[in-house]
Design an enzyme around this catalytic site. Structure first.
Site, PDB file in Angstrom:
ATOM      1  CE  LYS A 131       3.799 -20.822 -28.806  1.00  0.00           C
ATOM      2  NZ  LYS A 131       5.210 -20.406 -28.779  1.00  0.00           N
ATOM      3  CE1 TYR A 168       1.586 -21.586 -25.935  1.00  0.00           C
ATOM      4  CE2 TYR A 168       0.785 -23.390 -27.306  1.00  0.00           C
ATOM      5  CZ  TYR A 168       1.817 -22.768 -26.625  1.00  0.00           C
ATOM      6  OH  TYR A 168       3.068 -23.331 -26.631  1.00  0.00           O
TER       7      TYR A 168
HETATM    8  N1  CAA Z   1     -12.099 -32.312 -26.066  1.00  0.00           N
HETATM    9  C1  CAA Z   1     -13.429 -32.230 -25.801  1.00  0.00           C
HETATM   10  N2  CAA Z   1     -13.931 -32.002 -24.583  1.00  0.00           N
HETATM   11  C2  CAA Z   1     -13.051 -31.864 -23.588  1.00  0.00           C
HETATM   12  C3  CAA Z   1     -11.661 -31.932 -23.792  1.00  0.00           C
HETATM   13  C4  CAA Z   1     -11.206 -32.184 -25.079  1.00  0.00           C
HETATM   14  N3  CAA Z   1      -9.900 -32.266 -25.351  1.00  0.00           N
HETATM   15  N4  CAA Z   1     -11.055 -31.725 -22.608  1.00  0.00           N
HETATM   16  C5  CAA Z   1     -12.024 -31.533 -21.687  1.00  0.00           C
HETATM   17  N5  CAA Z   1     -13.224 -31.621 -22.297  1.00  0.00           N
HETATM   18  C6  CAA Z   1     -14.541 -31.528 -21.659  1.00  0.00           C
HETATM   19  C7  CAA Z   1     -14.604 -32.343 -20.378  1.00  0.00           C
HETATM   20  O1  CAA Z   1     -14.911 -33.675 -20.676  1.00  0.00           O
HETATM   21  C8  CAA Z   1     -15.718 -31.632 -19.617  1.00  0.00           C
HETATM   22  O2  CAA Z   1     -16.956 -32.008 -20.124  1.00  0.00           O
HETATM   23  P1  CAA Z   1     -18.250 -32.064 -19.163  1.00  0.00           P
HETATM   24  O3  CAA Z   1     -18.389 -30.666 -18.616  1.00  0.00           O
HETATM   25  O4  CAA Z   1     -19.341 -32.443 -20.106  1.00  0.00           O
HETATM   26  O5  CAA Z   1     -17.906 -33.080 -18.137  1.00  0.00           O
HETATM   27  C9  CAA Z   1     -15.526 -30.171 -20.021  1.00  0.00           C
HETATM   28  O6  CAA Z   1     -14.756 -30.179 -21.236  1.00  0.00           O
HETATM   29  C10 CAA Z   1     -14.790 -29.368 -18.964  1.00  0.00           C
HETATM   30  O7  CAA Z   1     -13.506 -29.968 -18.825  1.00  0.00           O
HETATM   31  P2  CAA Z   1     -12.578 -29.549 -17.655  1.00  0.00           P
HETATM   32  O8  CAA Z   1     -13.180 -29.919 -16.356  1.00  0.00           O
HETATM   33  O9  CAA Z   1     -11.212 -30.082 -17.937  1.00  0.00           O
HETATM   34  O10 CAA Z   1     -12.607 -27.953 -17.792  1.00  0.00           O
HETATM   35  P3  CAA Z   1     -11.775 -26.911 -17.075  1.00  0.00           P
HETATM   36  O11 CAA Z   1     -12.373 -25.606 -17.495  1.00  0.00           O
HETATM   37  O12 CAA Z   1     -11.586 -27.178 -15.639  1.00  0.00           O
HETATM   38  O13 CAA Z   1     -10.300 -27.114 -17.726  1.00  0.00           O
HETATM   39  C11 CAA Z   1      -8.614 -26.871 -19.309  1.00  0.00           C
HETATM   40  C12 CAA Z   1     -10.099 -26.771 -19.020  1.00  0.00           C
HETATM   41  C13 CAA Z   1      -7.801 -26.048 -18.299  1.00  0.00           C
HETATM   42  C14 CAA Z   1      -8.386 -26.277 -20.677  1.00  0.00           C
HETATM   43  C15 CAA Z   1      -8.150 -28.336 -19.228  1.00  0.00           C
HETATM   44  O14 CAA Z   1      -9.013 -29.105 -20.023  1.00  0.00           O
HETATM   45  C16 CAA Z   1      -6.735 -28.498 -19.741  1.00  0.00           C
HETATM   46  O15 CAA Z   1      -5.765 -28.224 -19.038  1.00  0.00           O
HETATM   47  N6  CAA Z   1      -6.560 -28.980 -20.995  1.00  0.00           N
HETATM   48  C17 CAA Z   1      -5.256 -29.158 -21.596  1.00  0.00           C
HETATM   49  C18 CAA Z   1      -4.875 -27.910 -22.347  1.00  0.00           C
HETATM   50  C19 CAA Z   1      -3.529 -28.140 -23.015  1.00  0.00           C
HETATM   51  O16 CAA Z   1      -3.311 -29.104 -23.719  1.00  0.00           O
HETATM   52  N7  CAA Z   1      -2.584 -27.201 -22.814  1.00  0.00           N
HETATM   53  C20 CAA Z   1      -1.289 -27.339 -23.364  1.00  0.00           C
HETATM   54  C21 CAA Z   1      -0.299 -26.673 -22.463  1.00  0.00           C
HETATM   55  S1  CAA Z   1       1.376 -27.056 -22.927  1.00  0.00           S
HETATM   56  C22 CAA Z   1       1.624 -26.186 -24.302  1.00  0.00           C
HETATM   57  O17 CAA Z   1       0.843 -25.383 -24.702  1.00  0.00           O
HETATM   58  C23 CAA Z   1       2.903 -26.461 -25.022  1.00  0.00           C
HETATM   59  C24 CAA Z   1       2.649 -26.802 -26.419  1.00  0.00           C
HETATM   60  O18 CAA Z   1       2.918 -26.012 -27.290  1.00  0.00           O
HETATM   61  C25 CAA Z   1       2.119 -28.132 -26.749  1.00  0.00           C
END
Ligand code: CAA
Length: 249
Positions: A160, A156
């Site tokens: 973008k 994404y």
């Molecule tokens: N920075 C660093 N590390 C991170 C992190 C971050 N921001 N977020 C998660 N992690 C780490 C976690 O702490 C975890 O570490 P450990 O394994 O050491 O415990 C590891 O990454 C795995 O994290 P998750 O369990 O969350 O991993 P997942 O694979 O299940 O999920 C994800 C990953 C789906 C990307 C989830 O983190 C998520 O939904 N993140 C948000 C993504 C986001 O902001 N999307 C925006 C959508 S809206 C949009 O896009 C509109 C717009 O224009 C703004």
């Protein structure tokens, strides 16, 4: 003078609907482009809801990943409004979030196709009529995550960010023809796209936003409409950030 025609792709979605309503409030003839997986009934129901709220908004089917479908959408706009598109809002977009180390080609390709290739398909169809008319507004919806990157959004963020390059290049090509091309980069706005992020992740993100909340679709609609107006003809190749202070450039 006849009203200017605005086409909003993804017009029946969270952000799109607010953009449509804001443009309608300012006197544009508005067409909401929709895909909705081909669910025409859903789009008609959306249109009826807008009507009940006092908004007369046309709907036109179009899959922004497909040139032929975009051509059909533009033909529908012409049939419905009797005019060509004066203002194009390239708003349709999708997410397929996940860490890059686990990302599939499909996750990458779907996002790049829907969010970036769509710029080509739709804009290519409206740009020549705009040039001929000596007026046009192309407003591309990007994201704060193009500017700052986002964990879980390599696809994404790349798509973008590509929109920014496209915007600035096209803006130079058409500036002398009365056509402006700009990008709006929203931050986290409470729409179905953001609502599907896990609750605890949402809270974490919200705590990093200086304004202390997610944005509203109406706040984005307002800035898009501002760029669409005749009086905004000196703004081109610009990127308007609206993100509650999440990223300051
Ligand atoms: N920075 C660093 N590390 C991170 C992190 C971050 N921001 N977020 C998660 N992690 C780490 C976690 O702490 C975890 O570490 P450990 O394994 O050491 O415990 C590891 O990454 C795995 O994290 P998750 O369990 O969350 O991993 P997942 O694979 O299940 O999920 C994800 C990953 C789906 C990307 C989830 O983190 C998520 O939904 N993140 C948000 C993504 C986001 O902001 N999307 C925006 C959508 S809206 C949009 O896009 C509109 C717009 O224009 C703004």
């Amino acid at each position: 003078m006849s009203k200017k025609v605005a086409l909003v792709t993804g017009g029946t979605g969270g952000l799109g609907a607010a953009i449509c309503r804001s443009l309608a409030d300012q006197g544009f003839t508005v067409v909401a482009g929709y895909n909705s997986g081909g669910n025409h009934e859903k789009a008609k129901a959306w249109q009826a809801e807008q009507k009940a709220d006092g908004y007369d908004i046309h709907v036109a089917y179009g899959d922004v990943t497909d040139t032929a479908s975009c051509e059909a959408c533009i033909a529908t706009v012409q049939e419905l409004t009797g005019g060509t598109v004066d203002v194009l809002i390239n708003n349709a977009g999708i997410t397929r979030d996940g860490q890059f180390k686990k990302m599939s080609w499909e996750q990458w390709d779907e996002v790049l196709t829907a969010n970036l290739d769509s710029m080509f398909h739709m804009t290519r169809l409206v740009i020549n009529p705009m040039i001929e008319k000596g007026f046009g507004r192309v407003i591309n919806i990007s994201s704060v995550n193009a500017q700052k990157g986002q964990f879980g959004q390599c696809n994404y963020s790349a798509a973008k960010a590509g929109i920014h390059g496209f915007t600035k290049a096209l803006a130079q090509e058409v500036a002398s023809k009365g056509v402006t091309v700009n990008t709006v980069s929203p931050g986290y706005v409470m729409t179905p796209m953001v609502a599907k992020i896990a609750e605890e992740v949402q809270q974490k993100i919200c705590s990093t936003i200086p304004v202390g909340r997610f944005g509203t679709p109406e706040e984005i609609g307002r800035i898009v409409t501002f760029l669409a107006e005749d009086e905004s003809g000196y703004i081109t190749g610009a990127d308007m950030s609206i993100n509650g202070g999440l990223h300051m450039s």
